[in-house]
Design a protein around this motif. Structure first.
Motif, PDB file in Angstrom:
ATOM      1  N   GLY A  38       0.574  -1.034  -0.329  1.00  0.00           N
ATOM      2  CA  GLY A  38      -0.097  -0.081   0.057  1.00  0.00           C
ATOM      3  C   GLY A  38       0.986   1.411   0.167  1.00  0.00           C
ATOM      4  N   TYR A  39      -0.017   2.686   0.233  1.00  0.00           N
ATOM      5  CA  TYR A  39       1.067   3.709  -0.047  1.00  0.00           C
ATOM      6  C   TYR A  39      -0.072   4.596   0.389  1.00  0.00           C
ATOM      7  CZ  TYR A  39       1.533   8.397  -1.411  1.00  0.00           C
ATOM      8  OH  TYR A  39       1.944   9.724  -1.728  1.00  0.00           O
ATOM      9  N   SER A  40       0.461   5.576   1.355  1.00  0.00           N
ATOM     10  CA  SER A  40       0.428   6.420   2.443  1.00  0.00           C
ATOM     11  C   SER A  40       0.244   7.932   2.152  1.00  0.00           C
ATOM     12  CB  SER A  40      -0.570   6.506   3.544  1.00  0.00           C
ATOM     13  OG  SER A  40      -1.413   6.623   4.216  1.00  0.00           O
ATOM     14  N   ILE A  46       9.115   9.052   5.340  1.00  0.00           N
ATOM     15  CA  ILE A  46       9.729   7.282   4.752  1.00  0.00           C
ATOM     16  C   ILE A  46       8.663   6.538   5.211  1.00  0.00           C
ATOM     17  CG2 ILE A  46      10.206   7.335   8.209  1.00  0.00           C
ATOM     18  CD1 ILE A  46      12.771   6.906   7.388  1.00  0.00           C
ATOM     19  N   TYR A  47       7.752   6.241   5.254  1.00  0.00           N
ATOM     20  CA  TYR A  47       6.451   5.090   5.765  1.00  0.00           C
ATOM     21  C   TYR A  47       5.968   5.267   4.420  1.00  0.00           C
ATOM     22  CZ  TYR A  47       8.811   5.013   9.547  1.00  0.00           C
ATOM     23  OH  TYR A  47       9.239   4.529  11.508  1.00  0.00           O
ATOM     24  N   GLN A  59       9.652  -0.715   4.258  1.00  0.00           N
ATOM     25  CA  GLN A  59       9.011   0.459   3.758  1.00  0.00           C
ATOM     26  C   GLN A  59       9.734   1.611   3.571  1.00  0.00           C
ATOM     27  OE1 GLN A  59       7.833   1.546   7.911  1.00  0.00           O
ATOM     28  NE2 GLN A  59       5.270   1.288   6.900  1.00  0.00           N
ATOM     29  N   TRP A  60       9.744   2.298   2.515  1.00  0.00           N
ATOM     30  CA  TRP A  60      10.446   3.314   1.349  1.00  0.00           C
ATOM     31  C   TRP A  60       9.428   4.437   1.754  1.00  0.00           C
ATOM     32  CZ3 TRP A  60       8.940  -1.614   0.764  1.00  0.00           C
ATOM     33  CH2 TRP A  60       9.901  -2.750   0.384  1.00  0.00           C
ATOM     34  N   TYR A  61      10.870   5.521   1.415  1.00  0.00           N
ATOM     35  CA  TYR A  61       9.922   7.314   0.884  1.00  0.00           C
ATOM     36  C   TYR A  61       9.126   7.141  -0.981  1.00  0.00           C
ATOM     37  CZ  TYR A  61      13.657   8.826   3.874  1.00  0.00           C
ATOM     38  OH  TYR A  61      14.028   8.953   5.204  1.00  0.00           O
ATOM     39  N   TYR A  66      15.332   3.167  -0.156  1.00  0.00           N
ATOM     40  CA  TYR A  66      14.927   2.830   0.869  1.00  0.00           C
ATOM     41  C   TYR A  66      15.686   4.135   2.410  1.00  0.00           C
ATOM     42  CZ  TYR A  66      14.652  -0.224   4.894  1.00  0.00           C
ATOM     43  OH  TYR A  66      15.051  -1.454   5.658  1.00  0.00           O
ATOM     44  N   PHE A  67      16.438   5.329   1.475  1.00  0.00           N
ATOM     45  CA  PHE A  67      17.182   5.658   2.071  1.00  0.00           C
ATOM     46  C   PHE A  67      16.667   7.058   1.467  1.00  0.00           C
ATOM     47  CE2 PHE A  67      20.092   2.402   3.150  1.00  0.00           C
ATOM     48  CZ  PHE A  67      19.674   2.749   4.003  1.00  0.00           C
ATOM     49  N   ARG A  68      16.725   8.247   2.239  1.00  0.00           N
ATOM     50  CA  ARG A  68      16.611   9.824   1.748  1.00  0.00           C
ATOM     51  C   ARG A  68      16.679  10.097   0.398  1.00  0.00           C
ATOM     52  NH1 ARG A  68      13.666  14.157   3.864  1.00  0.00           N
ATOM     53  NH2 ARG A  68      13.840  13.063   5.887  1.00  0.00           N
ATOM     54  N   ASP A  69      18.468   9.672   0.782  1.00  0.00           N
ATOM     55  CA  ASP A  69      19.082  10.040  -0.509  1.00  0.00           C
ATOM     56  C   ASP A  69      20.949   9.795  -0.744  1.00  0.00           C
ATOM     57  OD1 ASP A  69      20.085  11.649   2.119  1.00  0.00           O
ATOM     58  OD2 ASP A  69      20.260  13.367   1.120  1.00  0.00           O
ATOM     59  N   ILE A  70      20.609   8.253   0.155  1.00  0.00           N
ATOM     60  CA  ILE A  70      21.725   7.543  -0.578  1.00  0.00           C
ATOM     61  C   ILE A  70      21.170   6.562  -1.675  1.00  0.00           C
ATOM     62  CG2 ILE A  70      23.668   5.722   0.903  1.00  0.00           C
ATOM     63  CD1 ILE A  70      23.011   8.094   3.577  1.00  0.00           C
ATOM     64  N   PRO A  71      22.144   6.115  -2.300  1.00  0.00           N
ATOM     65  CA  PRO A  71      21.392   4.716  -2.805  1.00  0.00           C
ATOM     66  C   PRO A  71      21.904   3.054  -2.136  1.00  0.00           C
ATOM     67  CG  PRO A  71      23.196   6.001  -3.990  1.00  0.00           C
ATOM     68  CD  PRO A  71      23.236   6.235  -2.934  1.00  0.00           C
ATOM     69  N   SER A  72      20.359   2.462  -2.374  1.00  0.00           N
ATOM     70  CA  SER A  72      20.552   1.218  -1.262  1.00  0.00           C
ATOM     71  C   SER A  72      20.360   0.296  -2.651  1.00  0.00           C
ATOM     72  CB  SER A  72      19.358   1.045  -0.693  1.00  0.00           C
ATOM     73  OG  SER A  72      19.320   0.516   0.216  1.00  0.00           O
TER      74      SER A  72
END
Length: 85
Positions: A38-40, A46-47, A59-61, A66-72
């Motif tokens: 889902g999406y809210s 962050i959730y 949960q993702w942005y 997965y992180f705000r501005d760091i590749p993962s």
């Protein structure tokens, strides 16, 4: 030596929330399947996107990171359908 470069597989494209919510295949940077739960847009930033990776709730942005501005390796992408044949 240790190489912390995060590689992107060619059989994917940039994450698109609309396409993900329409049911297009969603995968991680490593090509692992993610089931979007889902999406809210009212949740904390962050959730915003919720889903399952290997049976684990994560949960993702909104942008699929997965992180705000760091590749993962857990970043989300839209996969091509032949990955799931």
């Amino acid at each position: 030596g240790w190489n912390n470069t995060v590689k992107t597989n060619r059989a994917m494209k940039q994450f698109n929330l609309k396409e993900a919510l329409e049911g297009k295949p969603v995968i991680t940077r490593e090509g692992k399947e993610v089931k979007i739960a889902g999406y809210s847009n009212s949740a904390p930033e962050i959730y915003r996107i919720a889903g399952y990776l290997n049976g684990v709730f994560r949960q993702w942005y909104e942008h699929g990171g997965y992180f705000r501005d760091i590749p993962s390796n857990l970043d989300l992408f839209i996969g091509y359908s032949y990955w799931y044949s």
